[in-house]
Design an enzyme around this catalytic site. Structure first.
Site, PDB file in Angstrom:
ATOM      1  N   HIS A 266       4.524   4.649   6.660  1.00 53.88           N
ATOM      2  CA  HIS A 266       4.178   3.268   6.985  1.00 53.88           C
ATOM      3  C   HIS A 266       4.519   3.060   8.446  1.00 53.88           C
ATOM      4  O   HIS A 266       5.622   3.399   8.885  1.00 53.88           O
ATOM      5  CB  HIS A 266       4.952   2.288   6.106  1.00 53.88           C
ATOM      6  CG  HIS A 266       4.407   0.895   6.155  1.00 53.88           C
ATOM      7  ND1 HIS A 266       4.543   0.089   7.266  1.00 53.88           N
ATOM      8  CD2 HIS A 266       3.712   0.167   5.247  1.00 53.88           C
ATOM      9  CE1 HIS A 266       3.960  -1.074   7.029  1.00 53.88           C
ATOM     10  NE2 HIS A 266       3.438  -1.052   5.808  1.00 53.88           N
ATOM     11  N   GLU A 279       2.284  -5.025   6.147  1.00 51.79           N
ATOM     12  CA  GLU A 279       1.019  -4.918   6.863  1.00 51.79           C
ATOM     13  C   GLU A 279       0.322  -6.268   6.979  1.00 51.79           C
ATOM     14  O   GLU A 279      -0.510  -6.483   7.865  1.00 51.79           O
ATOM     15  CB  GLU A 279       0.130  -3.923   6.124  1.00 51.79           C
ATOM     16  CG  GLU A 279      -1.067  -3.438   6.881  1.00 51.79           C
ATOM     17  CD  GLU A 279      -1.707  -2.270   6.161  1.00 51.79           C
ATOM     18  OE1 GLU A 279      -2.756  -2.470   5.532  1.00 51.79           O
ATOM     19  OE2 GLU A 279      -1.137  -1.162   6.204  1.00 51.79           O
ATOM     20  N   ARG A 282       0.309  -7.813  10.465  1.00 59.01           N
ATOM     21  CA  ARG A 282      -0.811  -7.398  11.320  1.00 59.01           C
ATOM     22  C   ARG A 282      -2.116  -8.004  10.819  1.00 59.01           C
ATOM     23  O   ARG A 282      -2.965  -8.423  11.607  1.00 59.01           O
ATOM     24  CB  ARG A 282      -0.919  -5.870  11.353  1.00 59.01           C
ATOM     25  CG  ARG A 282       0.101  -5.217  12.280  1.00 59.01           C
ATOM     26  CD  ARG A 282       0.018  -3.704  12.228  1.00 59.01           C
ATOM     27  NE  ARG A 282       0.615  -3.189  11.007  1.00 59.01           N
ATOM     28  CZ  ARG A 282       0.116  -2.180  10.293  1.00 59.01           C
ATOM     29  NH1 ARG A 282      -1.014  -1.608  10.654  1.00 59.01           N
ATOM     30  NH2 ARG A 282       0.744  -1.762   9.216  1.00 59.01           N
ATOM     31  N   ARG A 303      -3.035   3.396   7.916  1.00 54.18           N
ATOM     32  CA  ARG A 303      -1.616   3.586   8.195  1.00 54.18           C
ATOM     33  C   ARG A 303      -1.307   4.904   8.892  1.00 54.18           C
ATOM     34  O   ARG A 303      -0.451   4.963   9.772  1.00 54.18           O
ATOM     35  CB  ARG A 303      -0.817   3.479   6.885  1.00 54.18           C
ATOM     36  CG  ARG A 303      -0.777   2.066   6.349  1.00 54.18           C
ATOM     37  CD  ARG A 303      -0.146   2.003   4.981  1.00 54.18           C
ATOM     38  NE  ARG A 303       0.028   0.610   4.565  1.00 54.18           N
ATOM     39  CZ  ARG A 303       0.488   0.251   3.389  1.00 54.18           C
ATOM     40  NH1 ARG A 303       0.807   1.167   2.490  1.00 54.18           N
ATOM     41  NH2 ARG A 303       0.635  -1.031   3.091  1.00 54.18           N
ATOM     42  N   HIS A 405       6.623   6.412   3.296  1.00 57.56           N
ATOM     43  CA  HIS A 405       6.382   5.193   2.527  1.00 57.56           C
ATOM     44  C   HIS A 405       5.797   5.432   1.138  1.00 57.56           C
ATOM     45  O   HIS A 405       6.223   4.815   0.168  1.00 57.56           O
ATOM     46  CB  HIS A 405       5.440   4.280   3.313  1.00 57.56           C
ATOM     47  CG  HIS A 405       5.141   2.976   2.655  1.00 57.56           C
ATOM     48  ND1 HIS A 405       6.133   2.104   2.251  1.00 57.56           N
ATOM     49  CD2 HIS A 405       3.961   2.385   2.310  1.00 57.56           C
ATOM     50  CE1 HIS A 405       5.586   1.032   1.707  1.00 57.56           C
ATOM     51  NE2 HIS A 405       4.273   1.182   1.712  1.00 57.56           N
ATOM     52  N   HIS A 406       4.826   6.319   1.029  1.00 56.31           N
ATOM     53  CA  HIS A 406       4.128   6.476  -0.250  1.00 56.31           C
ATOM     54  C   HIS A 406       3.716   7.922  -0.433  1.00 56.31           C
ATOM     55  O   HIS A 406       3.172   8.546   0.490  1.00 56.31           O
ATOM     56  CB  HIS A 406       2.886   5.581  -0.290  1.00 56.31           C
ATOM     57  CG  HIS A 406       2.278   5.429  -1.647  1.00 56.31           C
ATOM     58  ND1 HIS A 406       2.533   4.354  -2.467  1.00 56.31           N
ATOM     59  CD2 HIS A 406       1.426   6.223  -2.341  1.00 56.31           C
ATOM     60  CE1 HIS A 406       1.863   4.482  -3.604  1.00 56.31           C
ATOM     61  NE2 HIS A 406       1.178   5.618  -3.539  1.00 56.31           N
ATOM     62  N   ARG A 445      -3.363   5.924   1.376  1.00 51.55           N
ATOM     63  CA  ARG A 445      -3.473   4.732   0.539  1.00 51.55           C
ATOM     64  C   ARG A 445      -3.669   3.498   1.403  1.00 51.55           C
ATOM     65  O   ARG A 445      -2.947   3.286   2.369  1.00 51.55           O
ATOM     66  CB  ARG A 445      -2.214   4.548  -0.319  1.00 51.55           C
ATOM     67  CG  ARG A 445      -2.272   3.286  -1.168  1.00 51.55           C
ATOM     68  CD  ARG A 445      -1.028   3.118  -2.020  1.00 51.55           C
ATOM     69  NE  ARG A 445       0.181   2.900  -1.240  1.00 51.55           N
ATOM     70  CZ  ARG A 445       0.541   1.748  -0.693  1.00 51.55           C
ATOM     71  NH1 ARG A 445      -0.242   0.678  -0.804  1.00 51.55           N
ATOM     72  NH2 ARG A 445       1.673   1.639  -0.026  1.00 51.55           N
TER      73      ARG A 445
END
Length: 473
Positions: A266, A279, A282, A303, A405-406, A445
């Site tokens: 992220h 996010e 933004r 991302r 992050h993911h 993602r």
């Protein structure tokens, strides 16, 4: 002979008592591993059909990473979009998701996600969730990110709603209880689960259906680096329980894994704090500037692209810049003020001084951006969505850098949320949903798709797990 019989009986009774001192055994129609959004959704959906459900959560509280999510839940064709005049479609949602994932996604899973996310929003609303606000996250062609009024943090809200619903339905949710293994018989079907309670005592739950909803492995640095060495030393936005235990366990039982090296950073995480700045900031109009005070990227790119752009700047860091107008538009920002993560000043000149940035450069950057907003076109970086000028002081900045992050990879599932083995066959009675799975998000993602994923596939897994149990009875 008469003396021998009592002796044998006594010995048999003693043996019976000794065997009873082992791990206790329980039973349930469905056992759910993990009490984040996916697990609670699965548990509630199974209980709606009449299932007796036990949920095991190894952490002291429920919620998992869901409780940390702030952006929103992507869905197309909702009444919220229609009421606000946003034209969207399942087909466009599908195209955005596949494009965002570099077409590495499993098309069938994405099709199901994009078709049923709308139902997930309505299902949450049925239990009292507020999904009235609609914003936009990076990679989306239109506004489709659903969240509470005023742009308030969505994840903790959803987790709270699902936890409350589980309690009202008397679902047995056990915190600090951890799965240690799954029992699968010679026919390849689930027959139970081994677990440890909060005192570390082992016990068994007899069940024909298990739903894995234990999340990904972003908080397991060793596992992250094993699949993607370039991320060595990166911090994470995840809660400490996201260590991939279930993935490791079911792989030993022959479960197939997919996309394990697809790990997302992220871009906007507060250095040394591990706090992710949503996010949605933004999406509502904030810009990114480097330590020279210059913009350097279209803030609404995916991302991975924005993360790479930040890492190429001085010290691999940047400032997320916004104003009072944006703060007022997005309640989720208040969290960062409460945590004292924000540098603020009444003017751009004063903010530049606090940041150690050249005032004239930062002023020029902001003027150029605001000019683009007025013209409806970002000449510098072709940002597609320009919701507001940043001209309403006070002005704010948060220092950010990328963090893990993911994890897009995980156990391989089909459209029934069944876990597949290495031969592509379903492991009978084993289901999975959420970040523990792979295939939905491909190589990247999109923001807002995780919550859509966990609720949609959590419901699918819970329903199909109990349907399997009923069919086997």
């Amino acid at each position: 002979m008469k003396k021998w019989i009592p002796t044998v009986l006594a010995a048999a009774m003693a043996l019976s008592l000794l065997s009873g001192c082992g791990a206790k055994k329980e039973s349930a129609d469905v056992v759910v591993v993990g009490a984040g959004g996916a697990g609670l959704a699965a548990a509630v959906r199974a209980q709606e059909e009449g299932a007796n459900v036990i949920v095991l959560e190894k952490m002291p509280i429920v919620g998992g990473n869901t409780a940390r999510a702030t952006g929103g839940l992507n869905a197309a064709g909702t009444k919220q979009q229609i009421d606000k005049g946003f034209t969207d479609s399942v087909e466009l949602f599908y195209e955005d998701t596949m494009k965002g994932g570099y077409d590495k996604n499993n098309p069938e899973l994405v099709k199901l996600l994009t078709e049923q996310a709308k139902d997930s929003v309505e299902w949450l609303e049925k239990y009292g969730a507020d999904m009235s606000d609609v914003g936009r996250m990076a990679g989306a062609s239109v506004n489709r990110t659903h969240r509470p009024a005023g742009g308030a943090a969505v994840g903790s809200h959803i987790a709270m709603v699902l936890e409350k619903t589980a309690k009202e339905k008397n679902i047995d949710v056990r915190t600090r209880h951890e799965m240690t293994d799954i029992v699968i018989n010679k026919e390849g079907a689930v027959t139970g689960i081994k677990a440890k309670d909060k005192e570390g005592k082992e016990y068994m739950i007899n069940t024909n259906a298990v739903v894995l909803a234990s999340g990904g492995f972003s908080a397991n640095q060793e596992m992250v680096v094993a699949y993607k060495p370039a991320l060595k030393g990166f911090a994470t936005t995840n809660h400490p329980g996201a260590t991939g235990d279930a993935i490791t366990i079911v792989e030993k039982h022959g479960a197939a894994l997919v996309d394990m090296a697809e790990i997302q950073t992220h871009p906007t995480v507060v250095p040394d704090k591990g706090v992710m700045v949503t996010e949605a900031v933004r999406g509502n109009g904030a810009i990114l500037v480097n330590k020279k005070g210059e913009r350097f990227v279209n803030e609404l790119l995916t991302r991975d692209v924005v993360s790479k752009a930040i890492l190429s700047q001085q010290d691999g860091r940047a400032y997320l810049l916004f104003d009072k107008g944006l703060r007022d538009s997005l309640k989720a920002t208040e969290e960062y003020f409460n945590m004292q993560l924000v540098t603020e000043a009444e003017s751009i000149a004063a903010l530049a001084e606090k940041l150690g940035v050249e005032s004239a450069v930062l002023d020029n950057t902001l003027n150029a951006y605001n000019k683009g907003v007025k013209a409806g076109k970002d000449e510098q970086f072709q940002r597609p969505d320009l919701p507001r000028e940043l001209s309403n002081g006070p002005f704010y900045a948060i220092e950010v850098t990328p963090a893990v992050h993911h994890t897009m990879g995980g156990v391989k599932i089909n459209t029934d949320a069944q876990v597949l083995n290495k031969d592509g066959q379903a492991i009978k009675g084993l289901y999975a949903a959420g970040e523990v799975t792979g295939g939905v998000h491909g190589g990247n993602r999109l923001g807002g798709n995780a919550l859509a994923d966990i609720i949609t596939f959590g419901k699918i897994a819970g329903l199909n797990a109990f349907n399997y149990v009923k069919a086997e009875q």
